[in-house]
Write a protein that holds these residues in place. Structure first.
Motif, PDB file in Angstrom:
ATOM      1  N   ILE A  76       0.679  -1.243  -0.094  1.00 54.29           N
ATOM      2  CA  ILE A  76      -0.101   0.038   0.063  1.00 54.29           C
ATOM      3  C   ILE A  76       0.812   1.339   0.092  1.00 54.29           C
TER       4      ILE A  76
ATOM      5  N   HIS B  12      -5.792   6.898   3.495  1.00 52.06           N
ATOM      6  CA  HIS B  12      -5.652   6.090   2.195  1.00 52.06           C
ATOM      7  C   HIS B  12      -5.403   4.837   2.678  1.00 52.06           C
TER       8      HIS B  12
ATOM      9  N   GLN C 246      -8.271   2.697   4.459  1.00 56.74           N
ATOM     10  CA  GLN C 246      -9.171   2.369   3.513  1.00 56.74           C
ATOM     11  C   GLN C 246      -8.710   0.986   2.606  1.00 56.74           C
ATOM     12  N   GLU C 247      -7.342   1.286   2.299  1.00 57.85           N
ATOM     13  CA  GLU C 247      -6.613  -0.087   1.508  1.00 57.85           C
ATOM     14  C   GLU C 247      -6.774  -1.168   2.583  1.00 57.85           C
TER      15      GLU C 247
END
Ligand code: DAH
Length: 349
Positions: free
Chosen positions: A119, A232, A235-236
């Motif tokens: 990520i 972010h 979320q990932e």
């Protein structure tokens, strides 16, 4: 009397001349010479008829006979066995499927780590590394950790006996210092690795575990950049729709925060993990303290940055539904826990 001595000599010659060619003939040989009614035994029994002054000589002769018969039997048996093994080998079907080998798989901690690395590398972070046996300066002083901080206590940290300034790093944060000393901004790294603390081992904590550190230094890096980057990630990694930053304190960041991700309470699992609040705490973060920049040779007037650090094991337990952190330390994650791993490793990575 001469006869019986001669009889032994003849038997010796007969033994030497024998050459049984198969297992059956060999067994006949054994029965004939070495069996309980065999010739060697019979000749030994003759001992009582031998006059005393020749008993010794006779005894030696019969013993030689016995030894030679036994040696011959043994060596012929070895030869026959080797031959039959050879015959088996010829019968071996080389086209038959082999014995199945148990398949290995990645350790759940590695799977979790790889996913985190993935990520962040997609966001432009590169992976950095530092030593697990660290010096006091990088682990504490550079990170602005005061002399009286409890982590510096002999009882909380593993120190190297012969080198009191060396220790097993208590966090991955010293990699920040090493990178800032050796590179010029912009710096955008994550540093995964193993860390150590003198913790009582239980289902939830261990004296040895993994963290991922993050550091981003450039001109004009703001708290908003940090928040967006970490959102972010949440979320990932967790599919989390929202994050929460709670004010906190770390010696090396100012301001500092702890980040929770929203898991909700709709499943029993999430309710338990979040203690009914829906929020799961996953990392510490903050804006790099100007003193840390100065310690590492970076001008805080010109540069700013954010840092974060997270533990891996608890994320692994959550992702794979593993009930006890100690299971992660089992050799090869094997034995009875393999079933757990098999089931859990179907998690889509
Ligand atoms: N080093 C901290 C610990 O082990 C975690 C941490 C918190 C790292 C905040 C950071 C940070 O880089 O900004 O508890």
């Amino acid at each position: 009397m001469v006869d019986i001595f001669e009889k032994v000599q003849q038997t010796l010659a007969a033994v030497a001349a024998e050459s049984p060619a198969n297992a059956e003939a060999l067994e006949q040989f054994r029965i004939r010479y070495l069996g309980s009614k065999g010739e060697v035994k019979a000749l030994m029994e003759e001992m009582r008829n031998i006059p005393n002054e020749r008993k010794r000589e006779y005894g030696q002769l019969v013993n030689t006979l016995k030894q030679q018969a036994e040696e011959k039997h043994q060596s012929l048996r070895d030869i026959l066995e080797a031959q039959s093994a050879g015959a088996d080998a010829v019968r071996l079907d080389l086209t038959a499927p082999g014995e199945p080998l148990p398949l290995g798989s990645r350790h759940p901690v590695s799977l979790t780590l790889n996913r985190i690395v993935d990520i962040f590398t997609r966001m432009g972070f590169s992976v950095a590394d530092g030593p697990e046996i660290e010096d006091d300066w990088h682990n504490f002083t550079a990170m602005n950790t005061p002399e009286d901080h409890p982590a510096r206590d002999m009882h909380d940290t593993f120190y190297v006996v012969d080198a009191p300034k060396m220790l097993l790093r208590t966090h991955t944060s010293p990699v920040q210092a090493r990178i800032m000393q050796s590179r010029k901004p912009p710096i955008r790294i994550i540093a995964p690795g193993r860390v150590y603390r003198n913790e009582t081992i239980s289902a939830r904590s261990h004296a040895q575990f993994h963290q991922v550190e993050g550091l981003y230094i450039d001109r004009g890096v703001s708290f908003a950049d940090m928040k967006q980057t970490l959102f972010h990630f949440a979320q990932e990694m967790f599919g989390a729709p929202k994050i929460r930053l709670r004010p906190s304190f770390f010696p090396f960041t100012e301001p500092s925060a702890e980040m929770d991700v929203w898991l909700g309470t709709d499943t029993e699992e999430n309710a338990r993990l979040t203690k009914g609040t829906g929020w799961l705490e996953i990392l510490g973060c903050g804006m790099v303290d100007p003193q840390v920049l100065i310690n590492c040779g970076i001008d805080p007037e010109e540069y700013s940055g954010f840092a974060f650090g997270m533990g891996i094991e608890r994320q692994t337990l959550r992702l794979f539904n593993i009930p006890d952190i100690r299971m992660l330390m089992m050799c090869g994650f094997c034995g009875s826990s393999v079933r757990t791993a098999d089931r859990l490793l179907t998690v889509d990575f």
